[in-house]
Design an enzyme around this catalytic site. Structure first.
Site, PDB file in Angstrom:
ATOM      1  N   LYS A  73       0.848  -1.192   0.000  1.00 44.04           N
ATOM      2  CA  LYS A  73       0.000   0.000   0.000  1.00 44.04           C
ATOM      3  C   LYS A  73       0.885   1.245   0.000  1.00 44.04           C
ATOM      4  O   LYS A  73       1.912   1.288   0.702  1.00 44.04           O
ATOM      5  CB  LYS A  73      -0.888  -0.032   1.252  1.00 44.04           C
ATOM      6  CG  LYS A  73      -1.938   1.057   1.316  1.00 44.04           C
ATOM      7  CD  LYS A  73      -2.864   0.826   2.519  1.00 44.04           C
ATOM      8  CE  LYS A  73      -3.929   1.888   2.650  1.00 44.04           C
ATOM      9  NZ  LYS A  73      -4.835   1.658   3.791  1.00 44.04           N
ATOM     10  N   SER A 148      -9.708   1.739   2.794  1.00 43.78           N
ATOM     11  CA  SER A 148      -8.828   2.475   1.918  1.00 43.78           C
ATOM     12  C   SER A 148      -7.785   1.622   1.204  1.00 43.78           C
ATOM     13  O   SER A 148      -7.170   2.081   0.243  1.00 43.78           O
ATOM     14  CB  SER A 148      -8.120   3.564   2.718  1.00 43.78           C
ATOM     15  OG  SER A 148      -7.277   2.981   3.699  1.00 43.78           O
ATOM     16  N   SER A 172      -9.903  -0.670   6.956  1.00 38.44           N
ATOM     17  CA  SER A 172      -9.338  -0.504   5.614  1.00 38.44           C
ATOM     18  C   SER A 172      -8.670  -1.722   5.003  1.00 38.44           C
ATOM     19  O   SER A 172      -8.402  -1.730   3.803  1.00 38.44           O
ATOM     20  CB  SER A 172      -8.338   0.643   5.615  1.00 38.44           C
ATOM     21  OG  SER A 172      -9.035   1.842   5.442  1.00 38.44           O
TER      22      SER A 172
END
Ligand code: GLN
Length: 483
Positions: A73, A148, A172
Site C-alpha cells: 500500500k 482504503s 481498511s
C-alpha cells in the site's frame, strides 16, 4: 498459494524471475482499467528475483516467502521509491528509508512489485478519495474496490500480486478484502511495527497482510510481526510461526454472536452469516449469544478520535518539510491569486490546494474537537467511551474465544454511489471499527457471493479474536476455508 509457489521455485519448475515477469505481464494487461497500482518497482523486483534465483541455483535453502511477489500500500515507505499516500501533496515524495515491515520482507527475500492505490492518507472506504483516481472492483468494474486499501485488495484479487500489505485504522484491510473476495487481517494493535507507515490515527493504525488464503496471510504475519525499538507501541516478539497453528480443528471453541448486529442486516448478508454460523456448528464450535452494549457508540467515538489524531499527524504536511509546495508550481493553474507571496500564504495555499476534500473535512473536525473548551466535551469523552467499549470486549472474552460479525453491511456499492455523502460512507465501517477502538485482532474471510444484476459479488464475514491471540483467530477461519 505461497507454499505451492515455494515448492515450484525449489524444484526448478519456475524461476523467481519468470514469476515476476508473469505478474508484470498481468499488470500491464489489467492495471490501466482497474488502477490498483500507482507505482511499479520493476527494476527492484527483477534485481531481487535474480538474487533468489542465484541462491537456488547454488543449491542454497530459501525462505518460504523468498522470490514470491507482492504489493505494498502506498502509505508504507520503501527506500528510494515514490510514496504518495494517495495524496497530491506527496506527489513527488521519495521515501528515504524502509518501513520496518519492508525491512523484514526484504530480509525474508520477498519481492515487491509496486505500490498500490488508496484513499488519500487512508481516509475512506472506497478508494474514490485517491488523488489518482478510484480503484475498480474486478468482479464488476462499475463498483468500488472498497477502501482504503482498495489497491492492495484488487492487486491480489485480480492476480496482479500473490500477497499484499494494507493498513487498517477502521476497517481498511477488512472491508476491501470483503468486497474483493480475499482474506485480510488486522493484527492486534502493537503486533506489527508502524514505523514507516504514514501515520493517520496513530492509536488505531495497524499494518496487516492480505492474500487469497488464510495460510498465506499467516505466513506473512509471521514475517512482519516483531518488537521494534523504532515503534514504542510495538509489543514484545513472540517468534511464532502462525502457519503452524492451522490445524483446522475448532471443536469446543466458543464463538460469540451479537444479536443487535444481526437484527438489522440485509436479507442476503443475513443468509451468508447464518450459513457461516451453521458451518461452525457442524465443525463442533459452540455459538453463544453475547452483548457489546457500547458498540453502538463505536462509530461516533471513532469519528472523534480519528479526526483528532489525524489533524495532529497531518500538520507536518505544510509544503515545507515534505512534498509539494504551492510556490513550486511554475504555472499556478489552481490558484486564482497567483503564487503565494509569503510564508503563511505558502502554507495555506499548499494545504488548500494539495489536500483533498475528505482529508480537509477530517482535519477541520479534529481541530475543532481538540480546541480549548471543546476538548473535554469531545475528545476526552470519546476516550472514555473507548474504554467502555474495550471493557465490553474484556467481558465478552470471558465467555467466548472469538466473535463473529459481518464485515460489511452489503456487497461492493457502485462507484459514485456514496462519495457525495460522508455519513453514508462512514456507515460502511459500522462492523469493522470496534476492533480498532478495542485494539483486538480481526480478519475478513470470503463467506459467499450475492448475485446482483447478473454479477456474482463476493462478501466476507469477520471474526474478532482476543488480544494477541492471532493463532486461534487464524486457525478458526482456516477451518472454515478448508471444510
Ligand atoms: N473508512 C475509515 C475512515 O475513513 C477507515 C479507514 C482506514 O481504516 N484506514 O477513516
Amino acid at each position: 498459494m505461497i507454499k505451492e509457489l515455494h515448492n515450484k521455485l525449489i524444484s526448478g519448475e519456475i524461476t523467481s524471475t519468470q514469476l515476476v515477469e508473469q505478474y508484470f505481464a498481468v499488470i500491464s494487461q489489467k492495471n490501466k482499467d482497474i488502477n490498483a497500482y500507482l507505482t511499479l518497482t520493476k527494476e527492484l523486483a527483477l534485481e531481487q528475483a535474480k538474487k533468489v534465483d542465484e541462491k537456488i541455483s547454488r543449491g542454497e535453502e530459501i525462505g518460504i516467502l523468498e522470490g514470491i511477489p507482492g504489493a505494498i500500500k502506498d502509505n508504507i515507505c520503501i527506500e528510494n521509491v515514490r510514496t504518495t499516500a494517495g495524496s497530491k501533496i506527496l506527489d513527488n515524495y521519495v521515501a528515504p528509508y524502509d518501513a520496518t515491515v519492508i525491512k523484514k520482507l526484504k530480509e525474508a527475500g520477498a519481492i515487491i512489485l509496486g505500490k498500490t492505490n488508496l484513499d488519500e492518507f487512508a481516509m475512506g472506504s472506497s478508494t474514490e478519495n485517491s488523488a489518482y483516481g478510484a480503484t475498480k472492483n474486478p468482479h464488476d468494474l462499475e463498483r468500488v474496490s472498497g477502501g482504503s486499501s482498495g489497491g492492495s485488495a484488487v492487486a491480489v484479487a485480480s492476480d496482479m500480486a500473490v500477497w499484499s500489505l494494507g493498513s487498517d485504522t477502521g476497517g481498511s484491510i477488512r472491508q476491501p478484502a470483503s468486497f474483493c473476495g480475499i482474506v485480510g487481517l488486522k493484527p492486534t494493535y502493537g503486533r506489527v511495527s508502524r514505523y514507516g507507515l504514514i501515520a493517520m490515527a496513530s492509536s488505531l493504525d495497524q499494518i496487516g497482510p492480505m492474500a487469497k488464503s488464510v495460510e498465506d496471510v499467516a505466513i506473512i504475519l509471521s514475517i512482519i510481526s516483531e518488537k521494534d525499538k523504532l515503534d514504542a507501541t510495538s509489543t514484545p516478539s513472540v517468534n511464532k510461526r502462525y502457519e503452524d497453528y492451522l490445524t483446522g480443528e475448532v471443536k469446543g471453541l466458543k464463538i460469540g454472536i451479537v444479536k443487535e448486529y444481526l437484527a438489522g442486516l440485509n436479507e442476503d448478508v443475513k443468509k451468508i452469516i447464518n450459513g457461516v454460523i451453521e458451518k461452525y456448528k457442524k465443525l463442533g464450535a459452540q455459538i453463544v449469544e453475547i452483548e457489546l452494549p457500547n458498540a453502538k457508540y463505536a462509530l461516533p467515538t471513532y469519528y472523534i478520535i480519528q479526526p483528532c489524531e489525524t489533524s495532529s499527524n497531518l500538520a507536518r504536511f505544510d509544503g515545507i518539510k515534505y512534498g509539494m509546495r504551492a510556490d513550486d508550481k511554475k504555472n499556478s493553474d489552481y490558484n486564482p491569486d497567483g503564487l503565494p507571496k509569503n510564508l503563511l500564504e505558502n502554507y495555506l495555499d499548499t494545504r488548500a490546494y494539495e489536500l483533498g476534500a475528505e482529508v480537509k473535512r477530517r482535519i477541520m473536525l479534529g481541530t475543532y474537537a481538540l480546541s480549548a473548551g471543546y476538548y473535554d466535551a469531545y475528545y476526552l469523552r470519546a476516550q472514555k467511551v473507548r474504554t467502555l467499549i474495550k471493557q465490553d470486549f474484556q467481558k465478552a472474552f470471558e465467555k467466548v474465544d472469538l466473535i463473529l460479525t459481518p464485515t460489511t453491511p452489503s456487497t461492493a456499492f457502485k462507484l459514485g454511489e456514496k462519495n457525495q455523502d460522508p455519513l453514508q460512507m462512514y456507515l460502511e465501517d459500522i462492523f469493522t471499527i470496534t476492533a480498532n477502538i478495542a485494539g483486538v485482532p480481526a480478519i475478513s474471510v470470503p463467506g459467499g457471493e450475492i448475485k446482483i444484476n447478473g454479477k456474482n459479488l463476493p462478501i466476507g464475514f469477520q471474526l474478532l479474536g482476543k488480544w494477541f491471540d492471532e493463532e486461534t483467530l487464524l486457525n478458526t477461519v482456516h477451518a472454515f476455508e478448508v471444510n
